[in-house]
Design an enzyme around this catalytic site. Structure first.
Site, PDB file in Angstrom:
ATOM      1  N   GLU A   7      34.732  39.522  25.351  1.00 33.75           N
ATOM      2  CA  GLU A   7      35.209  40.770  25.962  1.00 33.75           C
ATOM      3  C   GLU A   7      35.847  41.613  24.868  1.00 33.75           C
ATOM      4  O   GLU A   7      36.575  41.091  24.021  1.00 33.75           O
ATOM      5  CB  GLU A   7      36.267  40.460  27.039  1.00 33.75           C
ATOM      6  CG  GLU A   7      36.856  41.737  27.648  1.00 33.75           C
ATOM      7  CD  GLU A   7      38.038  41.462  28.569  1.00 33.75           C
ATOM      8  OE1 GLU A   7      37.814  41.006  29.696  1.00 33.75           O
ATOM      9  OE2 GLU A   7      39.185  41.739  28.147  1.00 33.75           O
ATOM     10  N   ARG A  97      39.211  45.626  41.094  1.00 32.93           N
ATOM     11  CA  ARG A  97      40.083  46.627  41.705  1.00 32.93           C
ATOM     12  C   ARG A  97      40.830  47.414  40.637  1.00 32.93           C
ATOM     13  O   ARG A  97      41.004  48.615  40.728  1.00 32.93           O
ATOM     14  CB  ARG A  97      41.115  45.954  42.626  1.00 32.93           C
ATOM     15  CG  ARG A  97      41.922  46.986  43.404  1.00 32.93           C
ATOM     16  CD  ARG A  97      43.209  46.423  43.941  1.00 32.93           C
ATOM     17  NE  ARG A  97      44.091  45.977  42.874  1.00 32.93           N
ATOM     18  CZ  ARG A  97      45.214  45.325  43.068  1.00 32.93           C
ATOM     19  NH1 ARG A  97      45.593  44.998  44.292  1.00 32.93           N
ATOM     20  NH2 ARG A  97      45.968  44.962  42.044  1.00 32.93           N
ATOM     21  N   GLY A  98      41.281  46.701  39.577  1.00 32.20           N
ATOM     22  CA  GLY A  98      42.104  47.353  38.560  1.00 32.20           C
ATOM     23  C   GLY A  98      43.565  47.279  38.942  1.00 32.20           C
ATOM     24  O   GLY A  98      43.912  47.063  40.108  1.00 32.20           O
ATOM     25  N   ASP A  99      44.418  47.423  37.942  1.00 29.71           N
ATOM     26  CA  ASP A  99      45.865  47.447  38.204  1.00 29.71           C
ATOM     27  C   ASP A  99      46.295  48.881  38.401  1.00 29.71           C
ATOM     28  O   ASP A  99      45.708  49.800  37.834  1.00 29.71           O
ATOM     29  CB  ASP A  99      46.622  46.795  37.045  1.00 29.71           C
ATOM     30  CG  ASP A  99      46.480  45.285  37.094  1.00 29.71           C
ATOM     31  OD1 ASP A  99      46.565  44.728  38.210  1.00 29.71           O
ATOM     32  OD2 ASP A  99      46.256  44.676  36.035  1.00 29.71           O
ATOM     33  N   TYR A 137      40.928  33.885  39.789  1.00 32.04           N
ATOM     34  CA  TYR A 137      42.243  33.534  39.249  1.00 32.04           C
ATOM     35  C   TYR A 137      42.577  32.064  39.523  1.00 32.04           C
ATOM     36  O   TYR A 137      43.044  31.721  40.624  1.00 32.04           O
ATOM     37  CB  TYR A 137      43.310  34.459  39.873  1.00 32.04           C
ATOM     38  CG  TYR A 137      42.986  35.916  39.615  1.00 32.04           C
ATOM     39  CD1 TYR A 137      43.511  36.575  38.520  1.00 32.04           C
ATOM     40  CD2 TYR A 137      42.071  36.603  40.435  1.00 32.04           C
ATOM     41  CE1 TYR A 137      43.158  37.896  38.246  1.00 32.04           C
ATOM     42  CE2 TYR A 137      41.712  37.913  40.170  1.00 32.04           C
ATOM     43  CZ  TYR A 137      42.256  38.552  39.077  1.00 32.04           C
ATOM     44  OH  TYR A 137      41.903  39.846  38.795  1.00 32.04           O
ATOM     45  N   LYS A 157      34.303  38.381  48.090  1.00 30.38           N
ATOM     46  CA  LYS A 157      33.606  39.029  46.966  1.00 30.38           C
ATOM     47  C   LYS A 157      32.229  38.401  46.747  1.00 30.38           C
ATOM     48  O   LYS A 157      31.248  39.098  46.511  1.00 30.38           O
ATOM     49  CB  LYS A 157      34.445  38.918  45.683  1.00 30.38           C
ATOM     50  CG  LYS A 157      35.770  39.656  45.766  1.00 30.38           C
ATOM     51  CD  LYS A 157      36.351  40.002  44.405  1.00 30.38           C
ATOM     52  CE  LYS A 157      37.301  39.014  43.859  1.00 30.38           C
ATOM     53  NZ  LYS A 157      38.106  39.536  42.725  1.00 30.38           N
TER      54      LYS A 157
HETATM   55  P1  FAD Z   1      40.760  42.110  44.162  1.00 29.75           P
HETATM   56  O1  FAD Z   1      39.684  41.100  44.201  1.00 29.75           O
HETATM   57  O2  FAD Z   1      40.624  43.327  44.994  1.00 29.75           O
HETATM   58  O3  FAD Z   1      42.138  41.358  44.498  1.00 29.75           O
HETATM   59  C1  FAD Z   1      43.399  41.971  44.208  1.00 29.75           C
HETATM   60  C2  FAD Z   1      44.452  41.360  45.135  1.00 29.75           C
HETATM   61  O4  FAD Z   1      44.191  41.788  46.481  1.00 29.75           O
HETATM   62  C3  FAD Z   1      44.460  39.824  45.183  1.00 29.75           C
HETATM   63  O5  FAD Z   1      45.776  39.403  45.358  1.00 29.75           O
HETATM   64  C4  FAD Z   1      43.593  39.491  46.402  1.00 29.75           C
HETATM   65  O6  FAD Z   1      43.938  38.224  46.977  1.00 29.75           O
HETATM   66  C5  FAD Z   1      43.946  40.662  47.326  1.00 29.75           C
HETATM   67  N1  FAD Z   1      42.854  41.048  48.215  1.00 29.75           N
HETATM   68  C6  FAD Z   1      41.531  41.118  47.938  1.00 29.75           C
HETATM   69  N2  FAD Z   1      40.831  41.545  49.012  1.00 29.75           N
HETATM   70  C7  FAD Z   1      41.735  41.759  49.998  1.00 29.75           C
HETATM   71  C8  FAD Z   1      41.648  42.207  51.361  1.00 29.75           C
HETATM   72  N3  FAD Z   1      40.464  42.493  51.906  1.00 29.75           N
HETATM   73  N4  FAD Z   1      42.808  42.333  52.081  1.00 29.75           N
HETATM   74  C9  FAD Z   1      44.009  42.031  51.541  1.00 29.75           C
HETATM   75  N5  FAD Z   1      44.145  41.599  50.253  1.00 29.75           N
HETATM   76  C10 FAD Z   1      43.030  41.463  49.504  1.00 29.75           C
HETATM   77  N6  FAD Z   1      41.624  45.562  34.834  1.00 29.75           N
HETATM   78  C11 FAD Z   1      41.246  46.794  34.406  1.00 29.75           C
HETATM   79  O7  FAD Z   1      41.934  47.783  34.720  1.00 29.75           O
HETATM   80  N7  FAD Z   1      40.130  46.980  33.640  1.00 29.75           N
HETATM   81  C12 FAD Z   1      39.334  45.945  33.268  1.00 29.75           C
HETATM   82  O8  FAD Z   1      38.339  46.131  32.572  1.00 29.75           O
HETATM   83  C13 FAD Z   1      39.693  44.623  33.688  1.00 29.75           C
HETATM   84  N8  FAD Z   1      38.927  43.549  33.380  1.00 29.75           N
HETATM   85  C14 FAD Z   1      39.242  42.311  33.890  1.00 29.75           C
HETATM   86  C15 FAD Z   1      38.392  41.231  33.619  1.00 29.75           C
HETATM   87  C16 FAD Z   1      38.691  39.965  34.127  1.00 29.75           C
HETATM   88  C17 FAD Z   1      37.744  38.813  33.840  1.00 29.75           C
HETATM   89  C18 FAD Z   1      39.882  39.753  34.885  1.00 29.75           C
HETATM   90  C19 FAD Z   1      40.224  38.383  35.405  1.00 29.75           C
HETATM   91  C20 FAD Z   1      40.727  40.829  35.157  1.00 29.75           C
HETATM   92  C21 FAD Z   1      40.417  42.118  34.673  1.00 29.75           C
HETATM   93  N9  FAD Z   1      41.231  43.230  34.944  1.00 29.75           N
HETATM   94  C22 FAD Z   1      40.874  44.477  34.492  1.00 29.75           C
HETATM   95  C23 FAD Z   1      42.471  43.059  35.708  1.00 29.75           C
HETATM   96  C24 FAD Z   1      42.239  43.276  37.238  1.00 29.75           C
HETATM   97  O9  FAD Z   1      41.870  44.609  37.479  1.00 29.75           O
HETATM   98  C25 FAD Z   1      43.559  42.947  37.935  1.00 29.75           C
HETATM   99  O10 FAD Z   1      43.807  41.558  37.887  1.00 29.75           O
HETATM  100  C26 FAD Z   1      43.694  43.474  39.362  1.00 29.75           C
HETATM  101  O11 FAD Z   1      45.075  43.346  39.732  1.00 29.75           O
HETATM  102  C27 FAD Z   1      42.869  42.740  40.421  1.00 29.75           C
HETATM  103  O12 FAD Z   1      41.545  43.006  40.298  1.00 29.75           O
HETATM  104  P2  FAD Z   1      40.478  42.193  41.229  1.00 29.75           P
HETATM  105  O13 FAD Z   1      39.170  42.796  40.969  1.00 29.75           O
HETATM  106  O14 FAD Z   1      40.636  40.745  41.036  1.00 29.75           O
HETATM  107  O15 FAD Z   1      41.033  42.635  42.671  1.00 29.75           O
END
Ligand code: FAD
Length: 279
Positions: A7, A97-99, A137, A157
């Protein structure tokens, strides 16, 4: 056989793009299966992701994986991006989703067109033929109330169309092995790539690692206590730790290893040469 990928993140400044192309050249020479490019993470410039993905597709030998976030995309712009990626021969996308950025209001964050990664995954599945990857995670997402709840959302997902899962960084392989067992028990079937971040400076713990919420095993904290004051010794010890982690994952038949390179090509060369002396 376990393959490995890297990455990288886009630079903040336009002027640094050339430097990142050179990092990509050196990573490509290590023969990874693919290189993924983050989107807007850590304040990096979002627009550069596509430029770097294009460079990988047009000038290098490995595949490219573009990261996209719900925070950064609305449906309309995502559709444009999907067709752009397909037109350059890109086959995969990592949907996240992103932070929440510091500047984003509550209202804007809760009003996003895609609230969760699973919403974006379902949309991509409907509108493209790209293979979809998602994040997972092993120590649960920091916002999740429980591991069970997080696993239920992870299943959403995969059910929505993600066929590749890339893990958050972890430093104790037993955590990963337990996690892969849990996925099986929950009927979550996808390829799982283990996310490994070589700790090459003590400072990394206070930045990337603390943000991830990943736990630090005693073996790693001892190593930092011992070498943390000496940058070159710390770099070598961190690479050695990661090499042993990766070797163990390979011995256990992990599907793949995704290495968070932090754009450090020299350290990645040392790491890959330590694992495959002939590479
Ligand atoms: P989600 O899968 O949407 O989950 C986020 C939270 O919401 C979790 O606690 C989950 O349990 C909860 N959740 C999910 N679905 C629901 C629902 N339907 N109802 C209620 N709660 C729900 N960030 C960036 O900004 N740019 C990047 O390029 C980037 N690359 C990454 C690459 C990897 C391999 C990883 C592990 C992380 C990366 N991140 C990146 C960080 C990531 O965006 C954050 O960890 C973010 O907080 C969660 O993204 P997610 O896609 O896992 O979210």
């Amino acid at each position: 056989m376990t393959d490995y990928s890297f990455e990288i993140f886009p630079p903040k400044e336009e002027a640094e793009l050339d430097k990142t192309f050179r990092v990509l050249d050196r990573l490509d020479a290590l023969k990874p299966s693919l290189i993924s490019v983050t989107y807007g993470a850590g304040g990096s410039s979002a627009g550069k992701t596509l430029e770097l993905v294009k460079y990988i597709k047009n000038s290098l030998h490995c595949d490219a994986l573009a990261h996209m976030t719900c925070v950064g995309y609305k449906k309309e712009t995502l559709l444009e991006m999907l067709s752009e990626l397909e037109s350059i021969g890109c086959k995969r996308i990592l949907a996240l989703r992103g932070d929440r950025p510091k500047w984003m209001s509550d209202e804007a964050f809760h009003g996003m067109e895609f609230s969760h990664a699973s919403d974006m995954i379902a949309f991509i599945k409907e509108h493209s033929s790209l293979q979809i990857a998602a994040a997972c995670y092993p120590e649960k997402h920091p916002e999740a109330e429980s591991a069970e709840e997080d696993l239920a959302h992870l299943k959403e997902k995969v059910d929505a169309g993600a066929s590749l899962l890339i893990t958050q960084m972890f430093f104790d392989n037993d955590i990963f092995y337990r996690f892969t067992e849990q996925l099986k028990q929950h009927g979550i079937h996808a390829r799982i790539d283990a996310g490994i971040m070589p700790i090459t400076s003590a400072k990394q713990l206070g930045t990337s690692v603390s943000l991830s919420g990943s736990s630090i095993p005693k073996a790693l904290s001892d190593l930092i206590a011992r070498y943390g004051e000496d940058p070159e010794d710390m770099r070598k010890a961190g690479i050695d730790f990661a090499a042993r982690q990766i070797q163990d994952l390979m011995d256990h038949g992990a599907d793949g290893v995704h290495i968070y390179s932090m754009n450090r090509s020299r350290s990645m060369e040392d790491l890959i040469h330590a694992i495959f002396p002939g590479n």
